[in-house]
Design an enzyme around this catalytic site. Structure first.
Site, PDB file in Angstrom:
ATOM      1  N   GLU A  71       0.819  -1.222   0.000  1.00 47.85           N
ATOM      2  CA  GLU A  71       0.000   0.000   0.000  1.00 47.85           C
ATOM      3  C   GLU A  71       0.845   1.262   0.000  1.00 47.85           C
ATOM      4  OE1 GLU A  71      -2.883  -0.301   3.205  1.00 47.85           O
ATOM      5  OE2 GLU A  71      -3.933  -1.957   2.219  1.00 47.85           O
ATOM      6  N   ARG A 107       1.965   1.840   4.746  1.00 42.38           N
ATOM      7  CA  ARG A 107       1.694   2.828   3.701  1.00 42.38           C
ATOM      8  C   ARG A 107       2.864   3.740   3.380  1.00 42.38           C
ATOM      9  NH1 ARG A 107      -2.669   3.097   6.773  1.00 42.38           N
ATOM     10  NH2 ARG A 107      -3.867   1.273   6.281  1.00 42.38           N
ATOM     11  N   THR A 132       0.047   0.681  10.602  1.00 44.15           N
ATOM     12  CA  THR A 132       0.153   0.542   9.144  1.00 44.15           C
ATOM     13  C   THR A 132       0.372   1.903   8.480  1.00 44.15           C
ATOM     14  OG1 THR A 132      -2.243   0.796   8.864  1.00 44.15           O
ATOM     15  CG2 THR A 132      -1.407  -1.458   9.109  1.00 44.15           C
ATOM     16  N   THR A 169      -9.111   5.199  16.639  1.00 41.95           N
ATOM     17  CA  THR A 169      -7.698   5.078  16.260  1.00 41.95           C
ATOM     18  C   THR A 169      -7.354   5.980  15.082  1.00 41.95           C
ATOM     19  OG1 THR A 169      -8.343   3.103  15.045  1.00 41.95           O
ATOM     20  CG2 THR A 169      -7.272   2.773  17.175  1.00 41.95           C
ATOM     21  N   ASP A 174     -18.797   1.814  11.808  1.00 45.82           N
ATOM     22  CA  ASP A 174     -17.414   1.759  11.321  1.00 45.82           C
ATOM     23  C   ASP A 174     -17.171   2.859  10.288  1.00 45.82           C
ATOM     24  OD1 ASP A 174     -14.779   1.027  10.955  1.00 45.82           O
ATOM     25  OD2 ASP A 174     -15.217  -0.690   9.684  1.00 45.82           O
ATOM     26  N   CYS A 205      -9.260 -14.300   7.414  1.00 44.31           N
ATOM     27  CA  CYS A 205      -7.997 -14.250   6.673  1.00 44.31           C
ATOM     28  C   CYS A 205      -8.020 -15.128   5.429  1.00 44.31           C
ATOM     29  CB  CYS A 205      -6.832 -14.680   7.565  1.00 44.31           C
ATOM     30  SG  CYS A 205      -6.543 -13.531   8.922  1.00 44.31           S
ATOM     31  N   HIS A 206      -8.510 -16.352   5.554  1.00 45.52           N
ATOM     32  CA  HIS A 206      -8.412 -17.291   4.431  1.00 45.52           C
ATOM     33  C   HIS A 206      -9.574 -17.162   3.450  1.00 45.52           C
ATOM     34  CE1 HIS A 206      -4.908 -19.540   5.804  1.00 45.52           C
ATOM     35  NE2 HIS A 206      -5.397 -19.473   7.029  1.00 45.52           N
ATOM     36  N   MET A 221       0.613 -17.187  10.404  1.00 46.10           N
ATOM     37  CA  MET A 221      -0.497 -18.093  10.736  1.00 46.10           C
ATOM     38  C   MET A 221      -0.541 -18.272  12.249  1.00 46.10           C
ATOM     39  SD  MET A 221      -2.959 -20.258  10.183  1.00 46.10           S
ATOM     40  CE  MET A 221      -3.714 -21.450  11.302  1.00 46.10           C
TER      41      MET A 221
HETATM   42 CA    CA Z   1     -12.596   0.259  11.215  1.00 46.12          CA
END
Ligand code: CA
Length: 697
Positions: free
Chosen positions: A92, A144, A188, A262, A327, A631-632, A670
């Site tokens: 990213e 990023r 991130t 956040t 959200d 995740c998968h 994992m």
């Molecule tokens: Ca969020």
């Protein structure tokens, strides 16, 4: 006489010694990076050759005046080099470039210094983030970007460190832990350097944390101040008057769930007003009914904060989504610009946060100038310009109804950067059209180490069977993407380009052109005025990151970091193939062929015996959703950066117990589920994977 001769001799030697060092040499890198400071970033518009901070300048407009590449010749734009970052996880980053030296971050917070002139690696830094941190990152182990200041390169790591590296060698100069590791914080975000301080926030509001951002002395790493975006336990002293004021807008025992807010992406800075602008995230949990029973605006969730960078005190705030419950983060890209609105020159701040309204604020006072829907929105009728507050629809808070709401948690626009072109006056938004059902979650319990919904997420939304279901025929049912050219003065869309998938890459603007790549891996140039496509290049992998442009030895280049993944893409692939994260650099006349990567996807489902009964498989399906799906992805839904387990080899299946309970792939990210899943549950999940792979579902 003698001293004079000596002096002239010294001068002769001196002038031969000050001959410019070879480009790309340590002396050269030292020379060009050591002089980067706030005033050079402030002069970014006068020196368009470099790209010295995340959004190119403090206004973060991602607009470059470089025009060697224009509408008349962009057809000749071609690849000059590519560099393989050696990882399949999401990319990213916006690279930074100073006189042909490029700095960028990759997955797992690694940092790369590249020589643009040669397309080669100068150094690589691996912060060695423990693989166990992978599960704390809601949206992939992405990063990023880095920041530059006085010969240092700053990186925030997934495991919460802020590290200063020597720009010449990549050696660690200082390192600070910015988080309490007993909570699921990650970083991130690209740091920014403002007034000699490195500003960094963090992520984790999906899991349950308290948001804040901090300022560290760039040269020493000493923390200067910290701004908490939500109040903590009110029985303890409040850290600042700003957070004490915010506490009046909360109810219940929010601090037990972190509260959220956040700061994980947007920042901008106005050096004249000396105001640092920060976007804050969603509530934790999302659902205000659970987080703050009895209501309240819940400051400073989903807000734009204007802060004094000297001491972190609040000058003003604007809350885009009071009582956030969806959200709807306001962490999205913030752009500063000067616009003429109703005949008056206004210093504005612009944002297209997740909630679907495009905001124009007076960045000196925080006064709301306009707020208009840039995508389909049904949670609010409009924003009242007098009060600055949204007029919510009757079903918006999904209290007595399970309601389809638009946009959804993915937002009308996510983190992918926009661009503002002062020539056209347009903001180019990598927008998404989304909607989802929201409802109450009966029997919700917060558990910061458990698996409320799925894998540790604590959004607190669900479906209350006793409540009616309210659909919306106008809401977009299938998510898709659109590049929207938005006029922030006329408050309307001027043109748009549709994309089949919701998340696409960030945007770059030059005087005549808009550059953007998408989930299908197609990199395009459009006319900034009309959206007409006038150039394209096909990567074999999807793209999330924005392009950038700069000069090296007088030649204009365009670079983009390619690598599919992220919150949406980590378990699926939209492009025709997938390959490791790769930096691509283009120039006029470039004719280097693309690297010939094999497709990293697998497509032969495993066919091993299934022993579980249908009843056991029904239970197994639920366990898979709670522990694996995030995740998968669904078994057989498609192989992506995180593997689809339908396509695991027999050898991998033979290791299943060691992987899931023993943690043998922990360093790959994992998680180890020993202590969280019983032997029987783990085996049931295995049976679900085998049964689903067989069905090809
Ligand atoms: Ca969020």
């Amino acid at each position: 006489m003698k001293p004079i001769i000596l002096l002239s001799l010294t001068m002769a030697i001196g002038s031969s010694c000050t001959k410019a060092p070879d480009k790309g040499s340590p002396e050269h890198i030292q020379q060009v990076t050591s002089t980067i400071d706030g005033s050079r970033i402030m002069q970014a518009d006068a020196n368009q050759g470099d790209w010295l901070s995340y959004g190119r300048n403090y206004s973060e407009d991602r607009f470059s005046t470089l025009d060697q590449i224009d509408a008349s010749n962009v057809a000749d734009l071609g690849l000059v080099w590519s560099y393989n970052l050696g990882t399949k996880r999401g990319v990213e980053a916006t690279p930074l470039v100073v006189d042909g030296i490029m700095y960028l971050s990759g997955p797992w917070s690694k940092v790369f210094a590249l020589d643009v002139r040669k397309g080669t690696l100068i150094w690589e830094f691996d912060p060695k983030v423990p693989g166990a941190y992978g599960e704390k990152a809601c949206c992939d182990v992405v990063n990023r970007g880095v920041a530059l200041y006085k010969g240092l390169v700053f990186i925030g790591t997934i495991d919460g460190r802020l590290i200063a590296l020597d720009a010449v060698t990549g050696e660690v100069k200082w390192e600070e832990l910015t988080i309490d590791r007993t909570y699921p914080y990650t970083i991130t975000q690209a740091p920014r350097v403002v007034e000699g301080k490195v500003i960094i926030g963090n992520s984790g509001a999906e899991y349950g944390v308290r948001g804040y951002f901090s300022a560290y002395d760039a040269l020493t790493g000493e923390m200067a101040w910290r701004f908490y975006t939500v109040p903590g336990d009110p029985s303890l002293p409040f850290e600042t008057p700003d957070v004490e004021a915010a506490a009046k807008t909360w109810n219940g025992e929010w601090w037990k769930y972190g509260g959220g807010g956040t700061v994980w992406d947007a920042m901008a800075y106005d050096p004249e007003l000396k105001l640092l602008y920060i976007g804050t995230g969603n509530g934790s949990p999302w659902n205000r009914e659970l987080r703050s029973p009895g209501g309240g605006d819940n400051l400073y969730l989903s807000s734009i904060l204007a802060v004094n960078p000297d001491d972190g005190s609040l000058a003003w705030y604007y809350q885009t989504t009071p009582g956030e419950s969806w959200d709807f983060t306001a962490t999205q890209h913030i752009i500063l610009a000067d616009l003429e609105i109703e005949g008056k020159k206004r210093k504005v701040l612009m944002q297209a946060p997740k909630n679907g309204f495009f905001y124009v604020l007076d960045r000196e006072s925080g006064e709301l100038i306009s707020a208009d829907k840039y995508v389909y929105v049904n949670w609010a009728e409009k924003v009242d310009l007098e009060t600055g507050r949204p007029i919510e629809t009757s079903f918006a808070r999904y209290v007595d109804v399970n309601a389809r709401l638009a946009p959804n948690y993915d937002g009308g626009h996510n983190w992918m950067p926009m661009a503002f072109n002062p020539n056209t006056g347009l903001v180019y938004i990598p927008a998404t059209h989304t909607s989802s059902f929201y409802g109450q979650l009966p029997n919700w319990e917060f558990n910061k180490t458990g698996f409320a919904w799925p894998l540790g997420w604590n959004p607190g939304i669900g479906n209350e069977p006793a409540n009616p279901r309210r659909d919306d025929p106008l809401a977009p049912k299938e998510p898709k993407g659109e590049l929207i050219a938005w006029d922030p003065v006329a408050k309307r869309k001027v043109w748009g380009v549709d994309y089949p998938t919701q998340f696409n890459g960030g945007v770059l603007s030059t005087p005549e052109l808009i550059f953007q790549a998408n989930a299908e891996g197609i990199f395009r140039a459009y006319l900034a005025t009309t959206g007409e496509e006038i150039w394209k290049f096909e990567f074999d992998a999807g793209v999330l990151a924005p392009p950038l442009t700069y000069l090296v030895d007088g030649v204009q280049y365009i670079t983009i970091a390619v690598g599919w993944g992220g919150g949406f893409g980590k378990n699926s692939v939209v492009a025709k193939a997938m390959h490791p994260g790769t930096v691509y650099t283009f120039a006029l006349g470039g004719s280097t062929p693309k690297p010939d990567y094999p497709d990293a996807r697998r497509n032969v489902p495993i066919d091993l015996p299934v022993t579980a009964t249908p009843e056991e498989l029904a239970e197994a399906a639920g366990l898979y959703v709670n522990y694996c799906h995030l995740c998968h992805g669904g078994v057989g839904s498609g192989d992506g950066p995180i593997p689809d387990l339908a396509f695991s080899t027999e050898e991998t299946h033979n290791m299943y117990r060691d992987i899931v309970l023993g943690g043998v792939f922990l360093e790959k990210g994992m998680p180890k589920f020993d202590g969280r899943l019983t032997e029987e549950q783990a085996e049931l999940i295995h049976q679900h994977i085998l049964a689903s792979a067989r069905k090809g579902s």
